[in-house]
Design a protein around this motif. Structure first.
Motif, PDB file in Angstrom:
ATOM      1  N   LEU A 252       0.838  -1.197   0.000  1.00  0.00           N
ATOM      2  CA  LEU A 252       0.000   0.000   0.000  1.00  0.00           C
ATOM      3  C   LEU A 252       0.874   1.250   0.000  1.00  0.00           C
ATOM      4  O   LEU A 252       1.913   1.276   0.672  1.00  0.00           O
ATOM      5  N   PRO A 253       0.472   2.292  -0.717  1.00  0.00           N
ATOM      6  CA  PRO A 253       1.169   3.577  -0.591  1.00  0.00           C
ATOM      7  C   PRO A 253       0.755   4.262   0.709  1.00  0.00           C
ATOM      8  O   PRO A 253      -0.364   4.759   0.840  1.00  0.00           O
ATOM      9  N   LEU A 254       1.646   4.301   1.679  1.00  0.00           N
ATOM     10  CA  LEU A 254       1.280   4.749   3.024  1.00  0.00           C
ATOM     11  C   LEU A 254       0.831   6.211   3.042  1.00  0.00           C
ATOM     12  O   LEU A 254      -0.056   6.583   3.806  1.00  0.00           O
ATOM     13  N   ARG A 255       1.440   7.043   2.232  1.00  0.00           N
ATOM     14  CA  ARG A 255       1.125   8.473   2.292  1.00  0.00           C
ATOM     15  C   ARG A 255      -0.264   8.797   1.771  1.00  0.00           C
ATOM     16  O   ARG A 255      -0.898   9.741   2.241  1.00  0.00           O
ATOM     17  N   THR A 256      -0.731   8.063   0.807  1.00  0.00           N
ATOM     18  CA  THR A 256      -2.035   8.347   0.204  1.00  0.00           C
ATOM     19  C   THR A 256      -3.134   7.415   0.686  1.00  0.00           C
ATOM     20  O   THR A 256      -4.283   7.580   0.283  1.00  0.00           O
ATOM     21  N   THR A 257      -2.796   6.438   1.528  1.00  0.00           N
ATOM     22  CA  THR A 257      -3.807   5.505   2.023  1.00  0.00           C
ATOM     23  C   THR A 257      -4.592   6.149   3.157  1.00  0.00           C
ATOM     24  O   THR A 257      -3.999   6.651   4.112  1.00  0.00           O
ATOM     25  N   PRO A 258      -5.917   6.149   3.091  1.00  0.00           N
ATOM     26  CA  PRO A 258      -6.705   6.762   4.170  1.00  0.00           C
ATOM     27  C   PRO A 258      -6.560   6.004   5.477  1.00  0.00           C
ATOM     28  O   PRO A 258      -6.256   4.803   5.498  1.00  0.00           O
ATOM     29  N   ALA A 259      -6.791   6.715   6.586  1.00  0.00           N
ATOM     30  CA  ALA A 259      -6.597   6.123   7.911  1.00  0.00           C
ATOM     31  C   ALA A 259      -7.583   5.001   8.183  1.00  0.00           C
ATOM     32  O   ALA A 259      -7.248   4.036   8.879  1.00  0.00           O
ATOM     33  N   PHE A 260      -8.813   5.099   7.659  1.00  0.00           N
ATOM     34  CA  PHE A 260      -9.794   4.043   7.918  1.00  0.00           C
ATOM     35  C   PHE A 260      -9.384   2.718   7.271  1.00  0.00           C
ATOM     36  O   PHE A 260      -9.900   1.657   7.653  1.00  0.00           O
ATOM     37  N   LEU A 261      -8.475   2.761   6.325  1.00  0.00           N
ATOM     38  CA  LEU A 261      -7.926   1.534   5.741  1.00  0.00           C
ATOM     39  C   LEU A 261      -6.643   1.109   6.436  1.00  0.00           C
ATOM     40  O   LEU A 261      -6.448  -0.076   6.740  1.00  0.00           O
ATOM     41  N   LEU A 262      -5.766   2.050   6.723  1.00  0.00           N
ATOM     42  CA  LEU A 262      -4.444   1.712   7.226  1.00  0.00           C
ATOM     43  C   LEU A 262      -4.483   1.188   8.662  1.00  0.00           C
ATOM     44  O   LEU A 262      -3.820   0.197   8.987  1.00  0.00           O
ATOM     45  N   VAL A 263      -5.255   1.827   9.528  1.00  0.00           N
ATOM     46  CA  VAL A 263      -5.252   1.450  10.947  1.00  0.00           C
ATOM     47  C   VAL A 263      -5.860   0.063  11.176  1.00  0.00           C
ATOM     48  O   VAL A 263      -5.247  -0.785  11.844  1.00  0.00           O
ATOM     49  N   PRO A 264      -7.056  -0.266  10.661  1.00  0.00           N
ATOM     50  CA  PRO A 264      -7.577  -1.621  10.894  1.00  0.00           C
ATOM     51  C   PRO A 264      -6.708  -2.720  10.283  1.00  0.00           C
ATOM     52  O   PRO A 264      -6.534  -3.779  10.893  1.00  0.00           O
ATOM     53  N   VAL A 265      -6.177  -2.471   9.092  1.00  0.00           N
ATOM     54  CA  VAL A 265      -5.322  -3.488   8.474  1.00  0.00           C
ATOM     55  C   VAL A 265      -4.039  -3.675   9.284  1.00  0.00           C
ATOM     56  O   VAL A 265      -3.541  -4.801   9.432  1.00  0.00           O
ATOM     57  N   PHE A 266      -3.506  -2.597   9.833  1.00  0.00           N
ATOM     58  CA  PHE A 266      -2.304  -2.720  10.667  1.00  0.00           C
ATOM     59  C   PHE A 266      -2.569  -3.611  11.879  1.00  0.00           C
ATOM     60  O   PHE A 266      -1.790  -4.534  12.167  1.00  0.00           O
ATOM     61  N   PHE A 267      -3.665  -3.365  12.588  1.00  0.00           N
ATOM     62  CA  PHE A 267      -3.955  -4.188  13.767  1.00  0.00           C
ATOM     63  C   PHE A 267      -4.348  -5.608  13.377  1.00  0.00           C
ATOM     64  O   PHE A 267      -4.093  -6.556  14.144  1.00  0.00           O
ATOM     65  N   ALA A 268      -4.960  -5.792  12.215  1.00  0.00           N
ATOM     66  CA  ALA A 268      -5.303  -7.142  11.771  1.00  0.00           C
ATOM     67  C   ALA A 268      -4.066  -7.975  11.487  1.00  0.00           C
ATOM     68  O   ALA A 268      -4.121  -9.214  11.544  1.00  0.00           O
ATOM     69  N   LEU A 269      -2.944  -7.348  11.170  1.00  0.00           N
ATOM     70  CA  LEU A 269      -1.683  -8.065  10.978  1.00  0.00           C
ATOM     71  C   LEU A 269      -0.843  -8.081  12.256  1.00  0.00           C
ATOM     72  O   LEU A 269      -0.131  -9.059  12.517  1.00  0.00           O
ATOM     73  N   TRP A 270      -0.901  -7.010  13.033  1.00  0.00           N
ATOM     74  CA  TRP A 270      -0.072  -6.896  14.225  1.00  0.00           C
ATOM     75  C   TRP A 270      -0.525  -7.839  15.343  1.00  0.00           C
ATOM     76  O   TRP A 270       0.301  -8.464  16.013  1.00  0.00           O
ATOM     77  N   LEU A 271      -1.828  -7.976  15.542  1.00  0.00           N
ATOM     78  CA  LEU A 271      -2.330  -8.846  16.603  1.00  0.00           C
ATOM     79  C   LEU A 271      -1.997 -10.320  16.365  1.00  0.00           C
ATOM     80  O   LEU A 271      -1.515 -10.999  17.284  1.00  0.00           O
ATOM     81  N   PRO A 272      -2.212 -10.886  15.168  1.00  0.00           N
ATOM     82  CA  PRO A 272      -1.772 -12.266  14.949  1.00  0.00           C
ATOM     83  C   PRO A 272      -0.260 -12.450  15.093  1.00  0.00           C
ATOM     84  O   PRO A 272       0.196 -13.486  15.586  1.00  0.00           O
ATOM     85  N   ALA A 273       0.516 -11.448  14.652  1.00  0.00           N
ATOM     86  CA  ALA A 273       1.971 -11.570  14.812  1.00  0.00           C
ATOM     87  C   ALA A 273       2.368 -11.574  16.276  1.00  0.00           C
ATOM     88  O   ALA A 273       3.329 -12.258  16.673  1.00  0.00           O
ATOM     89  N   SER A 274       1.640 -10.836  17.110  1.00  0.00           N
ATOM     90  CA  SER A 274       1.960 -10.829  18.533  1.00  0.00           C
ATOM     91  C   SER A 274       1.648 -12.167  19.204  1.00  0.00           C
ATOM     92  O   SER A 274       2.232 -12.486  20.243  1.00  0.00           O
ATOM     93  N   MET A 275       0.732 -12.959  18.610  1.00  0.00           N
ATOM     94  CA  MET A 275       0.455 -14.283  19.177  1.00  0.00           C
ATOM     95  C   MET A 275       1.645 -15.208  19.059  1.00  0.00           C
ATOM     96  O   MET A 275       1.839 -16.102  19.899  1.00  0.00           O
ATOM     97  N   VAL A 276       2.448 -15.018  18.016  1.00  0.00           N
ATOM     98  CA  VAL A 276       3.670 -15.820  17.890  1.00  0.00           C
ATOM     99  C   VAL A 276       4.615 -15.538  19.052  1.00  0.00           C
ATOM    100  O   VAL A 276       5.402 -16.399  19.454  1.00  0.00           O
ATOM    101  N   LEU A 277       4.537 -14.362  19.619  1.00  0.00           N
ATOM    102  CA  LEU A 277       5.344 -14.013  20.785  1.00  0.00           C
ATOM    103  C   LEU A 277       4.676 -14.443  22.082  1.00  0.00           C
ATOM    104  O   LEU A 277       5.358 -14.878  23.030  1.00  0.00           O
ATOM    105  N   LEU A 278       3.344 -14.353  22.163  1.00  0.00           N
ATOM    106  CA  LEU A 278       2.646 -14.670  23.398  1.00  0.00           C
ATOM    107  C   LEU A 278       2.647 -16.160  23.709  1.00  0.00           C
ATOM    108  O   LEU A 278       2.720 -16.547  24.886  1.00  0.00           O
ATOM    109  N   VAL A 279       2.560 -17.005  22.712  1.00  0.00           N
ATOM    110  CA  VAL A 279       2.484 -18.445  22.957  1.00  0.00           C
ATOM    111  C   VAL A 279       3.738 -18.979  23.636  1.00  0.00           C
ATOM    112  O   VAL A 279       3.656 -19.673  24.665  1.00  0.00           O
ATOM    113  N   PRO A 280       4.957 -18.708  23.143  1.00  0.00           N
ATOM    114  CA  PRO A 280       6.134 -19.194  23.877  1.00  0.00           C
ATOM    115  C   PRO A 280       6.256 -18.617  25.284  1.00  0.00           C
ATOM    116  O   PRO A 280       6.683 -19.321  26.210  1.00  0.00           O
TER     117      PRO A 280
END
Length: 721
Positions: free
Chosen positions: A36-64
């Motif tokens: 995605l082009p970060l500068r032109t991407t609206p916040a309503f798209l960037l913020v939910p998609v960021f957390f949708a990727l960040w939360l599953p990635a954090s599970m890889v850290l939480l499980v161990p």
């Protein structure tokens, strides 16, 4: 409690966890920047998609961390990174419920909101809610049945309600995880094995080229058909059109119509199959036209990007293969817009030849063998975890400190557990991009459309929790002591049905594994001829054969000629393919053989989302070589009606009928049939002569045919009566 209070401080572990989360955030931002082009991407798209990727990635850290923190406490120093149970419980609750809300409510609504063609935010939201109403009805209906079953079994309403929601979400996600992960566990090692063979890799690229080129041409013609509708619509004056003047002007701005004559439809090439305009223009029609126009623009940029990537891979692979004679490997000059590292030359031509011709294939084979062994271990652990958990290979690789019947997880075990989870996640997520049954959605570098971005993010969030819990069940009884099991596992095992489903269903992983391993998808494609896009990248079991992989895609020789003409005929594309660097985002993608005005709507945010042409490298607007495919020989199928929002999805019978029609239309008259009856004399009333029959000339399109019985033809196929 006294032992926990007297335990060493978890501050170092907290610092490590925060640093790891910061690194995960950086990786997620880089992934978003790639698509995605970060500068032109609206916040309503960037913020939910960021957390949708960040939360599953954090599970890889939480499980161990959860495994080490919940193990026995006789040797705290051997536990590695650990946290207090209260902190773990809060972390799991926040992670799970945010992921749940994103998966089932936030992302689906935002996806339809971004895909809606209406102009006003209120109309977009209402259209999104209407589109999701049927989906929610099915979900809540299934939830009501499950709630009744759990309530009868457990007789506590609040616990039954929460348990039903969590258990149903887990079961649905587990079904997808097992299928996608089973396919990926075979696809990843096999792809590495095949890419180690340089000539075979080039052959597969050449075989795939005609299909990609044809899709790119079809996407261009679909876009031009819609642009012709917009051009014709802009020519209308008065009536219902006057109510939507501003809207129609915005649609004209979204097209590449000439500025001097925006309504001149004859300037657009198109295919001649565009749908007629209705007599009365309504808001619903304009919303549907806007949605189809935006989808067509993104589809075109997707296939242009895929074609450019294929050209770069073909040029690079051909250069590696040709360097075997000279022992010198040069990829040519880097593109002027290439990145910093792409312009640096660290290796000599001979060293580069050794690296790409010998070292890289050897490393690919070694990595493929290692990942194949890992895939076997995962499949084996899925099969034995229910009845014989002590035979799980993953369990012994993670638990190194055995104490009585349980064990402890040290720092090495935590690292190995994280690696196992990363490989399982990679297998499932790669399969999402390979299985082409998602309504034409695709991830495009720096130019992903908003709706596919929301959809892929929702799939990542949906698969994270089932995959995480499924991995923890590999570890035997130790996972029952974790905070995650106390939070989620008890609700899944609330009834006997959920417990047996969790234990027995993962054994069905053998179905996708065997289907991918033995090329079942390719066999279905060859037998029925309608599944060419089910697995584009993963089912290349017959890519190295002499024929094409799917109906109407040509052979590898045709792909080789097409790539050579494209690289040699357009120097800009050739430089981009050889240089290997990413070009600067262009304002628009020029058409082939049509107008050269490409300054409209360049890279800026439109009322309907980000510009679908930003960040796509395209060649000049000269004529392209035509792929010799059956679809191009017989013409394109008639376009769907204007209200059809998805023209790519044909059912089985339509696809089968198209294939039969194309096969019959492209058959040439055999030589023996043309020469049949050469020695037979026809009567004069049938157009014969003394010299013999004229059936051969009639077969070639002469005038001695049945039309002469009705007064002859007029030379244009019409009959005079």
């Amino acid at each position: 409690m006294i032992e926990i209070a007297a335990s060493p401080s978890p501050v170092p572990s907290v610092v490590f966890a925060l640093a790891a989360l910061l690194c995960i955030s950086g990786v997620v931002l880089l992934i978003l920047r790639y698509y995605l082009p970060l500068r032109t991407t609206p916040a309503f798209l960037l913020v939910p998609v960021f957390f949708a990727l960040w939360l599953p990635a954090s599970m890889v850290l939480l499980v161990p961390i959860d495994l080490a923190s919940s193990a026995l406490v006789d040797d705290i120093d051997a536990r590695g990174i650990w946290l207090q149970p209260g902190a773990l419980r809060v972390s799991w609750r926040i992670t799970y419920w945010l992921t749940f809300a994103l998966t089932w409510f936030i992302l689906p609504i935002l996806a339809e909101y971004s895909d809606s063609g209406y102009r006003e935010p209120k109309d977009k939201l209402l259209d999104s809610l209407r589109a999701n109403a049927q989906y929610y009805a099915v979900v809540f209906g299934s939830g009501a049945l499950g709630l009744i079953y759990v309530l009868v079994s457990y007789r506590q309403f609040f616990t039954s309600l929460k348990g039903t929601a969590m258990a149903l979400a887990y079961c649905w996600g587990l079904v997808l995880v097992i299928y996608l992960m089973g396919h990926g566990l075979v696809s990843i090692p096999r792809r590495l094995f095949r890419n180690a063979n340089i000539s075979g890799r080039l052959r597969r690229i050449q075989t795939h080229a005609p299909r990609v080129y044809e899709k790119m041409e079809d996407a261009e013609m679909d876009l031009e058909d819609i642009e012709m509708q917009v051009a014709e619509l802009s020519q209308r004056k008065g009536g219902s059109v006057s109510l939507f003047t501003d809207w129609i002007e915005e649609l004209v701005d979204l097209t590449n119509l000439p500025e001097s004559h925006p309504g001149r439809a004859t300037a657009v090439r198109g295919s001649g199959n565009q749908s007629p305009l209705p007599n009365v223009i309504t808001e619903k029609y304009l919303a549907d036209l806007t949605r189809r126009l935006v989808r067509a623009r993104h589809a075109r940029s997707r296939y242009v990007d895929e074609w450019n990537l294929l050209l770069r891979d073909a040029a690079k692979t051909q250069a590696i293969l040709d360097s075997a004679a000279s022992k010198q490997l040069n990829f040519g000059n880097a593109s002027p817009n290439a990145g910093f590292w792409d312009r640096r030359t660290l290796l000599t031509p001979y060293t580069r030849f050794l690296v790409h011709y010998y070292l890289v294939p050897s490393l690919q084979i070694a990595l493929a063998a290692f990942l194949s062994l890992a895939s076997v271990c995962i499949v084996w652990s899925e099969l034995v975890k229910g009845l014989f958990p002590q035979l799980s290979v993953i369990r012994y690789s993670v638990i190194h400190h055995q104490v009585a019947a349980k064990g402890q997880v040290g720092l090495a075990g935590q690292a190995i557990a994280a690696l196992w989870m990363l490989y399982m996640c990679a297998a499932a997520l790669i399969s999402i991009t390979e299985v082409k049954v998602w309504r034409g959605r695709a991830l495009v570098r720096r130019n992903t459309a908003p709706e596919p971005a929301f959809w892929y993010a929702s799939q990542v969030a949906r698969l994270s929790v089932p995959l995480t819990y499924n991995f923890m069940t590999f570890l035997g009884v130790i996972y029952r002591d974790t905070v995650f099991y106390d939070f989620l596992g008890q609700l899944i095992n609330l009834t006997d049905l959920g417990k047996w489903f969790d234990y027995l269903f993962p054994a069905f992983i053998l179905l996708p594994v065997c289907a991918t391993l033995f090329g079942l998808y390719g066999k279905i494609r060859r037998v029925f001829g309608f599944g060419a896009d089910i697995l584009d990248a993963g089912s290349d079991d017959d890519d190295t054969s002499g024929r094409g992989t799917a109906y109407g895609t040509g052979s590898w020789r045709e792909g080789r000629d097409l790539i050579e003409r494209e690289l040699n005929g357009t120097s800009r594309r050739a430089n981009a393919a050889v240089g290997g660097g990413r070009s600067t985002p262009v304002l628009s993608i020029p058409r082939a053989g049509r107008r050269g005005n490409n300054s409209n709507n360049g890279g800026h945010t439109t009322p309907f989302g980000t510009s679908p042409t930003a960040g796509v490298t395209a060649g000049p607007s000269g004529s392209r070589p035509q792929a010799n495919t059956s679809a191009r020989r017989v013409g394109r199928a008639p376009a769907a009606a204007a209200g059809d929002a998805d023209q790519e999805d044909d059912n089985f019978f339509e696809s089968l009928g198209h294939r039969f029609k194309n096969t019959i239309d492209t058959l040439d008259t055999p030589k023996w049939l043309q020469d049949f009856g050469q020695g037979i004399k026809k009567p004069k009333w049938m157009g014969g002569n003394e010299g013999g029959s004229s059936s051969s000339s009639s077969a070639r399109g002469g005038n001695s045919d049945v039309r002469r019985w009705f007064g002859g033809g007029d030379g244009q196929g019409r009959i005079r009566l």
